[in-house]
Design a protein around this motif. Sequence first.
Motif, short mmCIF file in Angstrom:
data_model
loop_
_atom_site.label_atom_id
_atom_site.label_comp_id
_atom_site.label_asym_id
_atom_site.label_seq_id
_atom_site.Cartn_x
_atom_site.Cartn_y
_atom_site.Cartn_z
N PHE A 190 0.83 -1.21 0.00
CA PHE A 190 0.00 0.00 0.00
C PHE A 190 0.87 1.26 0.00
N VAL A 191 1.89 1.28 0.85
CA VAL A 191 2.79 2.44 0.90
C VAL A 191 3.53 2.59 -0.43
N GLY A 192 4.00 1.49 -1.00
CA GLY A 192 4.68 1.54 -2.30
C GLY A 192 3.78 2.06 -3.40
N LEU A 193 2.52 1.64 -3.39
CA LEU A 193 1.57 2.12 -4.39
C LEU A 193 1.33 3.63 -4.25
N ILE A 194 1.19 4.10 -3.04
CA ILE A 194 1.00 5.54 -2.82
C ILE A 194 2.23 6.32 -3.29
N LEU A 195 3.42 5.82 -2.97
CA LEU A 195 4.65 6.49 -3.41
C LEU A 195 4.77 6.49 -4.93
N ALA A 196 4.37 5.40 -5.58
CA ALA A 196 4.42 5.34 -7.04
C ALA A 196 3.44 6.35 -7.66
N ILE A 197 2.26 6.47 -7.08
CA ILE A 197 1.27 7.43 -7.60
C ILE A 197 1.79 8.85 -7.44
N VAL A 198 2.37 9.16 -6.28
CA VAL A 198 2.91 10.50 -6.06
C VAL A 198 4.08 10.76 -7.02
N GLY A 199 4.94 9.76 -7.22
CA GLY A 199 6.08 9.92 -8.13
C GLY A 199 5.64 10.18 -9.56
N VAL A 200 4.63 9.45 -10.02
CA VAL A 200 4.14 9.66 -11.39
C VAL A 200 3.43 11.01 -11.50
N ALA A 201 2.74 11.43 -10.44
CA ALA A 201 2.06 12.73 -10.48
C ALA A 201 3.08 13.87 -10.53
N LEU A 202 4.19 13.72 -9.80
CA LEU A 202 5.21 14.78 -9.80
C LEU A 202 6.06 14.77 -11.07
N ARG A 203 6.39 13.60 -11.56
CA ARG A 203 7.23 13.47 -12.76
C ARG A 203 6.61 12.42 -13.69
N PRO A 204 5.73 12.84 -14.59
CA PRO A 204 5.02 11.89 -15.46
C PRO A 204 5.94 11.09 -16.39
N LYS A 205 7.14 11.59 -16.65
CA LYS A 205 8.03 10.87 -17.57
C LYS A 205 8.57 9.58 -16.98
N ILE A 206 8.44 9.37 -15.67
CA ILE A 206 8.94 8.14 -15.08
C ILE A 206 7.90 7.02 -15.12
N ALA A 207 6.72 7.27 -15.66
CA ALA A 207 5.64 6.28 -15.64
C ALA A 207 6.02 5.02 -16.41
N VAL A 208 6.50 5.15 -17.63
CA VAL A 208 6.81 3.97 -18.45
C VAL A 208 7.98 3.18 -17.86
N PRO A 209 9.12 3.80 -17.49
CA PRO A 209 10.18 3.01 -16.86
C PRO A 209 9.72 2.36 -15.54
N LEU A 210 8.88 3.06 -14.78
CA LEU A 210 8.39 2.50 -13.53
C LEU A 210 7.53 1.26 -13.79
N ILE A 211 6.68 1.31 -14.80
CA ILE A 211 5.85 0.15 -15.14
C ILE A 211 6.72 -1.01 -15.59
N VAL A 212 7.75 -0.75 -16.39
CA VAL A 212 8.64 -1.82 -16.84
C VAL A 212 9.36 -2.46 -15.66
#
Length: 119
Positions: free
Chosen positions: A77-99
């Motif tokens: 749950f904490v990791g998911l919240i951090l990932a959502i915040v990270g993608v919201a702050l820097r949208p360019k990390i979404a694809v590498p994060l998903i991979v």
Amino acid sequence: MSGEKIPINRLLVGVIAAICLIVAGILEWQITVEQFAQKEAATGAFMRVGLLMFAFWFALPSKKRDAAWANVSPWIFVGLILAIVGVALRPKIAVPLIVVLSIIGFVLRPRNKKRAPRR
């Protein structure tokens, strides 16, 4: 009154989600702004409510399985919240994060208990 459980009809939640999404689609593709002045607002509202109700329907428990959040650990749950915040702050990390998360999920997934017999 606070100790009572309120029954939630999962089928009704799914029907409401489907109707809202269908109405949003009809408004988007069949109705013009000249016919309905608040087309964009109504389409957006129906789309948001439909998506929210679909997510709620997906998370509700059914007769054969527990609720979607029943087996989620606090670390996930904490990791998911951090990932959502990270993608919201820097949208360019979404694809590498998903991979990266896909690779980690593939490596750490539970293995089958049964193994083929040795020859």
